[in-house]
Every structure is written in C-alpha cells, then in structure tokens.
Motif scaffolding. Sequence first.
Motif, PDB file in Angstrom:
ATOM      1  N   ALA A 171       0.812  -1.217   0.000  1.00 22.55           N
ATOM      2  CA  ALA A 171       0.000   0.000   0.000  1.00 22.55           C
ATOM      3  C   ALA A 171       0.846   1.268   0.000  1.00 22.55           C
ATOM      4  CB  ALA A 171      -0.939  -0.003   1.202  1.00 22.55           C
ATOM      5  N   GLU A 172       2.074   1.206   0.516  1.00 19.57           N
ATOM      6  CA  GLU A 172       2.840   2.425   0.753  1.00 19.57           C
ATOM      7  C   GLU A 172       4.108   2.577  -0.082  1.00 19.57           C
ATOM      8  OE1 GLU A 172       3.587   2.877   4.932  1.00 19.57           O
ATOM      9  OE2 GLU A 172       1.478   2.653   5.481  1.00 19.57           O
ATOM     10  N   LEU A 173       4.791   1.499  -0.405  1.00 14.95           N
ATOM     11  CA  LEU A 173       6.097   1.622  -1.056  1.00 14.95           C
ATOM     12  C   LEU A 173       5.961   2.036  -2.518  1.00 14.95           C
ATOM     13  CD1 LEU A 173       8.055  -1.479   0.311  1.00 14.95           C
ATOM     14  CD2 LEU A 173       8.286   0.921   0.999  1.00 14.95           C
ATOM     15  N   PRO A 174       6.938   2.788  -3.036  1.00 16.96           N
ATOM     16  CA  PRO A 174       6.947   3.127  -4.461  1.00 16.96           C
ATOM     17  C   PRO A 174       7.284   1.907  -5.302  1.00 16.96           C
ATOM     18  CG  PRO A 174       8.938   3.936  -3.390  1.00 16.96           C
ATOM     19  CD  PRO A 174       8.058   3.420  -2.304  1.00 16.96           C
ATOM     20  N   ASP A 175       6.986   1.989  -6.592  1.00 23.53           N
ATOM     21  CA  ASP A 175       7.201   0.841  -7.480  1.00 23.53           C
ATOM     22  C   ASP A 175       8.663   0.407  -7.549  1.00 23.53           C
ATOM     23  OD1 ASP A 175       4.670   0.132  -8.250  1.00 23.53           O
ATOM     24  OD2 ASP A 175       4.670   1.265 -10.121  1.00 23.53           O
ATOM     25  N   ASP A 176       9.586   1.355  -7.417  1.00 22.57           N
ATOM     26  CA  ASP A 176      10.998   0.996  -7.565  1.00 22.57           C
ATOM     27  C   ASP A 176      11.631   0.521  -6.256  1.00 22.57           C
ATOM     28  OD1 ASP A 176      10.963   3.409  -6.253  1.00 22.57           O
ATOM     29  OD2 ASP A 176      12.568   4.326  -7.455  1.00 22.57           O
ATOM     30  N   ALA A 177      10.833   0.297  -5.239  1.00 23.13           N
ATOM     31  CA  ALA A 177      11.365  -0.147  -3.949  1.00 23.13           C
ATOM     32  C   ALA A 177      11.732  -1.626  -3.998  1.00 23.13           C
ATOM     33  CB  ALA A 177      10.348   0.098  -2.842  1.00 23.13           C
ATOM     34  N   ARG A 178      12.694  -1.981  -3.171  1.00 23.62           N
ATOM     35  CA  ARG A 178      13.068  -3.395  -2.994  1.00 23.62           C
ATOM     36  C   ARG A 178      13.004  -3.731  -1.513  1.00 23.62           C
ATOM     37  NH1 ARG A 178      18.005  -6.940  -5.532  1.00 23.62           N
ATOM     38  NH2 ARG A 178      16.404  -7.124  -7.153  1.00 23.62           N
ATOM     39  N   ARG A 211       3.562  -6.348  -7.100  1.00 24.61           N
ATOM     40  CA  ARG A 211       2.231  -5.771  -7.395  1.00 24.61           C
ATOM     41  C   ARG A 211       1.622  -6.424  -8.644  1.00 24.61           C
ATOM     42  NH1 ARG A 211       4.203  -0.227  -5.672  1.00 24.61           N
ATOM     43  NH2 ARG A 211       3.174   0.101  -3.663  1.00 24.61           N
ATOM     44  N   ARG A 212       2.456  -6.629  -9.656  1.00 23.24           N
ATOM     45  CA  ARG A 212       1.956  -7.264 -10.880  1.00 23.24           C
ATOM     46  C   ARG A 212       1.479  -8.687 -10.584  1.00 23.24           C
ATOM     47  NH1 ARG A 212       6.378  -6.989 -13.710  1.00 23.24           N
ATOM     48  NH2 ARG A 212       5.948  -4.901 -14.502  1.00 23.24           N
ATOM     49  N   GLU A 213       2.236  -9.389  -9.756  1.00 22.07           N
ATOM     50  CA  GLU A 213       1.863 -10.757  -9.396  1.00 22.07           C
ATOM     51  C   GLU A 213       0.553 -10.795  -8.605  1.00 22.07           C
ATOM     52  OE1 GLU A 213       3.695 -14.505  -6.775  1.00 22.07           O
ATOM     53  OE2 GLU A 213       4.546 -12.480  -6.608  1.00 22.07           O
ATOM     54  N   VAL A 214       0.431  -9.899  -7.624  1.00 17.97           N
ATOM     55  CA  VAL A 214      -0.767  -9.862  -6.787  1.00 17.97           C
ATOM     56  C   VAL A 214      -1.989  -9.481  -7.619  1.00 17.97           C
ATOM     57  CG1 VAL A 214      -1.878  -8.661  -4.863  1.00 17.97           C
ATOM     58  CG2 VAL A 214       0.506  -9.389  -4.675  1.00 17.97           C
ATOM     59  N   GLN A 215      -1.823  -8.509  -8.513  1.00 21.70           N
ATOM     60  CA  GLN A 215      -2.942  -8.096  -9.368  1.00 21.70           C
ATOM     61  C   GLN A 215      -3.356  -9.216 -10.314  1.00 21.70           C
ATOM     62  OE1 GLN A 215      -1.435  -4.547 -11.205  1.00 21.70           O
ATOM     63  NE2 GLN A 215      -1.665  -3.297  -9.356  1.00 21.70           N
TER      64      GLN A 215
END
Length: 223
Positions: A171-178, A211-215
Amino acid sequence: MEPAMDPGWDPGEPGEPSWARPGAALGGRGLLALAAASGAAVWATWAVLLMPGFRRVPLRLQVPYQPSSPRQVANTLALLRGRAGKTVDLGSGDGRLVLEAYKEGLRPALGYELNPWLLCLANYRAWRAGYHGKISFLKRDLWKVNLSDCHNVIVFLAPSVKPPLATKLLAELPDDARVVAGRYPFPSWSPSCTLGQGLDQVWAYDIKEVRREVQGRAQQSQV
C-alpha cells in the motif's frame, strides 16, 4: 565428653546449607536453587531489556530480538548493492544492519525500533563507528510510520508478522522499492532473487513485480 573436632573443618554458620559452603558439592537442593537463580536472571533480563518494546504491541505482532549473523548481514547488503535511496530497517535491534548499509553507501539509512535499550545500543554502535548523527534510530512503531519515501526496506521479522506487513508495504512503497527479508520469506510473494542457505538465506522482492503478481492473482480469481 564432646567428640574431638578436626581443626581444619569449618562447620559454617548455623543454619547454613551444606551446598553453600565453599568446596561443597552441589546436592539436589543446590541444583534446584541454582536453576531457580538462573531462571530469575533470565526473566530479569527479559523484563528490563526486552519487554519495554513489546508492551503496546499486539501479541501476534511481537518479535523477540535476535541479532543478525555476519553472513545474514553480508547477504542482505549483497542484494541491495548498487541501489540508491532511503534505506530503513523495520525492527532494527542493535543497529548493525543500518550501520553496514550506511557504510555501503545506502543513504539516508535509519532504523525503527521500539525497545529503548536496543536503541541506546544502536546509537552507541553508531557513535563508536564514527557515524553519530549520520544515521538515525527512531523509537517508532513500524505499523504507524509512512514508508512511501523508502526505496530499500530490510525486514528480519517473525513469520506471523509477514502477512499484515505485506499489505502495508504494497500500500505504501513506491514501485521501484526493494524489500529484503531475512530468516523467513513473505509467504505469498515470489522473490526476484535469493541468496544463502538455511538461516543465512535472504530474499529480495521488487515491489513493482510483486504488485503485478498480486494483481494477476486477483484477476484470475474473478474469472
């Protein structure tokens, strides 16, 4: 007539148990007393050093302190090598991961920890290494901090914490986070890569891929 007493024998104080005298072998009572004293010492250590950070945390989200091994630290930093941006350790303990992350150029680097004694230890380690004022250890509840500006997240937490934490991170991290998890993986995420074996194994998750996997799973469940 009273029997002769060996001058080298010391009867001890009246009422003194035989196991308490110098040189006396421990009997059953002595072993029991020693075990009780050891248990009391362990409890006192828990009550004074570790319990304060858990008093306001729900039982299922409590995580006992367990310092990271040198190999766990090395593996974690290997999966973050070459990255940039704000780096945080959720439940930073004695601060060793934050300290090593800063040394590797991951800046700013900070840790969130509730236990005041561990915070003192972490700040002492930073001061001793010459990084006082350059890295931060904050007494914050990780469930209440906003992680939207964090690009590298280190997580050495118990399995029971991972599912609710996964929801917060997505919910909070940016897309480029690891996210790098140690000891236990996120059960519903597929890692981008992993390193090490056994207790030294760590898992890296790139949030965009997660996120892609969860979606994708959500869309399949609707079909």
